[in-house]
Design a protein around this motif. Structure first.
Motif, PDB file in Angstrom:
ATOM      1  N   UNK A  20       0.853  -1.190   0.000  1.00 14.87           N
ATOM      2  CA  UNK A  20       0.000   0.000   0.000  1.00 14.87           C
ATOM      3  C   UNK A  20       0.891   1.242   0.000  1.00 14.87           C
ATOM      4  N   UNK A  21       0.507   2.243  -0.808  1.00 19.04           N
ATOM      5  CA  UNK A  21       1.320   3.457  -0.922  1.00 19.04           C
ATOM      6  C   UNK A  21       1.356   4.202   0.406  1.00 19.04           C
ATOM      7  N   UNK A  22       2.542   4.705   0.758  1.00 23.69           N
ATOM      8  CA  UNK A  22       2.723   5.456   1.993  1.00 23.69           C
ATOM      9  C   UNK A  22       2.802   6.956   1.695  1.00 23.69           C
ATOM     10  N   UNK A  23       1.896   7.701   2.315  1.00 25.72           N
ATOM     11  CA  UNK A  23       1.879   9.144   2.111  1.00 25.72           C
ATOM     12  C   UNK A  23       3.174   9.778   2.603  1.00 25.72           C
ATOM     13  N   UNK A  24       3.745   9.267   3.683  1.00 26.98           N
ATOM     14  CA  UNK A  24       4.971   9.830   4.246  1.00 26.98           C
ATOM     15  C   UNK A  24       6.145   9.739   3.289  1.00 26.98           C
ATOM     16  N   UNK A  25       6.082   8.792   2.358  1.00 26.85           N
ATOM     17  CA  UNK A  25       7.150   8.626   1.370  1.00 26.85           C
ATOM     18  C   UNK A  25       6.796   9.282   0.035  1.00 26.85           C
ATOM     19  N   UNK A  26       5.681   9.998  -0.004  1.00 26.37           N
ATOM     20  CA  UNK A  26       5.266  10.667  -1.237  1.00 26.37           C
ATOM     21  C   UNK A  26       4.895   9.694  -2.339  1.00 26.37           C
ATOM     22  N   UNK A  27       4.389   8.521  -1.987  1.00 33.95           N
ATOM     23  CA  UNK A  27       4.125   7.468  -2.969  1.00 33.95           C
ATOM     24  C   UNK A  27       2.735   7.574  -3.585  1.00 33.95           C
ATOM     25  N   UNK A  28       2.711   7.511  -4.915  1.00 32.17           N
ATOM     26  CA  UNK A  28       1.470   7.340  -5.675  1.00 32.17           C
ATOM     27  C   UNK A  28       1.830   6.425  -6.832  1.00 32.17           C
ATOM     28  N   UNK A  29       1.282   5.222  -6.852  1.00 34.77           N
ATOM     29  CA  UNK A  29       1.713   4.201  -7.805  1.00 34.77           C
ATOM     30  C   UNK A  29       0.935   4.296  -9.111  1.00 34.77           C
ATOM     31  N   UNK A  30       1.651   4.122 -10.217  1.00 33.46           N
ATOM     32  CA  UNK A  30       1.038   3.975 -11.531  1.00 33.46           C
ATOM     33  C   UNK A  30       0.904   2.486 -11.812  1.00 33.46           C
ATOM     34  N   UNK A  31      -0.315   1.999 -11.977  1.00 36.32           N
ATOM     35  CA  UNK A  31      -0.544   0.561 -12.140  1.00 36.32           C
ATOM     36  C   UNK A  31      -0.759   0.135 -13.585  1.00 36.32           C
ATOM     37  N   UNK A  32      -1.000   1.073 -14.483  1.00 39.59           N
ATOM     38  CA  UNK A  32      -1.239   0.756 -15.883  1.00 39.59           C
ATOM     39  C   UNK A  32       0.110   0.599 -16.588  1.00 39.59           C
ATOM     40  N   UNK A  33       0.485  -0.632 -16.899  1.00 35.26           N
ATOM     41  CA  UNK A  33       1.790  -0.891 -17.506  1.00 35.26           C
ATOM     42  C   UNK A  33       1.909  -0.320 -18.916  1.00 35.26           C
ATOM     43  N   UNK A  34       0.800  -0.179 -19.615  1.00 33.28           N
ATOM     44  CA  UNK A  34       0.854   0.483 -20.919  1.00 33.28           C
ATOM     45  C   UNK A  34       1.215   1.953 -20.753  1.00 33.28           C
ATOM     46  N   UNK A  35       0.741   2.553 -19.666  1.00 31.14           N
ATOM     47  CA  UNK A  35       1.046   3.948 -19.387  1.00 31.14           C
ATOM     48  C   UNK A  35       2.509   4.114 -18.958  1.00 31.14           C
ATOM     49  N   UNK A  36       3.002   3.210 -18.120  1.00 24.29           N
ATOM     50  CA  UNK A  36       4.408   3.321 -17.719  1.00 24.29           C
ATOM     51  C   UNK A  36       5.332   3.088 -18.907  1.00 24.29           C
ATOM     52  N   UNK A  37       4.940   2.218 -19.830  1.00 23.13           N
ATOM     53  CA  UNK A  37       5.737   2.029 -21.044  1.00 23.13           C
ATOM     54  C   UNK A  37       5.723   3.286 -21.907  1.00 23.13           C
ATOM     55  N   UNK A  38       4.586   3.989 -21.920  1.00 25.37           N
ATOM     56  CA  UNK A  38       4.495   5.239 -22.680  1.00 25.37           C
ATOM     57  C   UNK A  38       5.431   6.297 -22.085  1.00 25.37           C
ATOM     58  N   UNK A  39       5.511   6.352 -20.765  1.00 26.24           N
ATOM     59  CA  UNK A  39       6.442   7.284 -20.119  1.00 26.24           C
ATOM     60  C   UNK A  39       7.882   6.916 -20.477  1.00 26.24           C
ATOM     61  N   UNK A  40       8.187   5.614 -20.465  1.00 21.34           N
ATOM     62  CA  UNK A  40       9.531   5.172 -20.850  1.00 21.34           C
ATOM     63  C   UNK A  40       9.852   5.608 -22.273  1.00 21.34           C
ATOM     64  N   UNK A  41       8.889   5.486 -23.179  1.00 25.29           N
ATOM     65  CA  UNK A  41       9.124   5.887 -24.579  1.00 25.29           C
ATOM     66  C   UNK A  41       9.323   7.391 -24.706  1.00 25.29           C
ATOM     67  N   UNK A  42       8.735   8.169 -23.782  1.00 28.64           N
ATOM     68  CA  UNK A  42       8.912   9.623 -23.821  1.00 28.64           C
ATOM     69  C   UNK A  42      10.368  10.021 -23.604  1.00 28.64           C
TER      70      UNK A  42
END
Length: 279
Positions: A20-42
């Motif tokens: 589970x994401x921890x607010x104290x660590x500033x965590x917000x997870x991206x779960x869509x792997x197609x979206x994370x691949x799009x960021x990688x391509x950027x």
């Protein structure tokens, strides 16, 4: 199996490891792997580059970077809960992923990276700006990195790419645009993340130029910009008066009206003022 590799979908990874994401660590997870691949391509062609990733969490962007052909990824993760999930990714991509369990503000990643180096990260919100400033103000230029492709809160992203004349224009814009090209590569709504943050986000790509656009001593320019935007509502003759006893003459030499305010001044003229103030 996910859409980009043979590993499980991120929701299953998070459930299996209790991430589970921890607010104290500033965590917000991206779960869509197609979206994370799009960021990688950027980030452009990764096949001949080492990539530094800060705050990989369960590894969604890490998997995108590896699937897009990154030669080697160094992932710096402070949260020990994420290490087992990242180890599974390392096993699936033998020899191409190194994970450092460390605070990104306290570790020197260069010992683990070979140029050309790209930085690609969904930065934890609580350290993102500080890391960016560090990357933009190295002891020598050009820096060790070729490009930065970074996720920020939209407000921060807009400050990085801002132009003179608006409220968003300030220190970050000058640091980013004096020696690099900066632009917004994509925008993401809060619902793209788990848990959804209260603000929208954007990915900024910053490409290092071989030399500054205009000559200036970096330390002097930083002092001028910090003083000017530290009191941005004041006229420059007031906000900068502590830097020189004859500040109005120095401003005139740089082609700046003493009654101008910081947000009106383009980077070229800030550089001219820095030269006028350099002994």
């Amino acid at each position: 199996m996910s859409a980009i590799d043979d590993l499980p979908p991120l929701r299953e990874v998070i459930a299996a490891h209790g991430l589970t994401a921890k607010k104290a660590l500033g965590q917000n997870f991206l779960l869509d792997l197609n979206l994370t691949a799009k960021i990688a391509r950027a980030a452009g062609d990764l096949t001949g580059a080492d990539v530094l990733e800060i705050g990989p969490g369960p590894g969604g962007l890490t998997r995108g970077l590896l699937a897009e052909g990154a030669r080697h990824v160094l992932a710096v993760e402070k949260d020990t809960r994420c290490l087992a999930a990242l180890a599974e990714i390392a096993e699936a991509y033998p020899g191409r992923l190194t994970v450092l369990n460390a605070d990104a503000l306290e570790v020197d990643p260069l010992a683990h990276l070979t140029p050309p180096i790209k930085v690609v990260a969904n930065l934890p919100y609580n350290v993102g700006t500080e890391l960016l400033v560090r990357w933009l103000t190295p002891p020598a230029w050009p820096p060790v990195w070729d490009s930065l492709t970074l996720m920020f809160q939209r407000e921060v992203a807009e400050r990085i790419v801002a132009h003179p004349g608006g409220k968003a224009y300030g220190r970050l814009a000058i640091l980013a645009q004096w020696r690099a090209e900066a632009g917004i590569a994509m925008r993401l709504p809060p619902e793209a993340f788990t848990p959804p943050p209260k603000v929208a986000s954007a990915v900024v790509r910053i490409d290092a130029l071989p030399a500054p656009r205009w000559p200036a001593d970096p330390a002097v320019l930083e002092r001028v910009v910090a003083a000017a935007f530290g009191q941005r509502r004041k006229m420059l003759r007031a906000s900068l008066k502590g830097l020189a006893s004859d500040m109005e003459e120095r401003l005139a030499a740089a082609g700046i009206a003493p009654t101008d305010r910081a947000e009106q001044i383009p980077i070229e003229k800030f550089c001219a003022l820095a030269r006028a103030l350099t002994p």
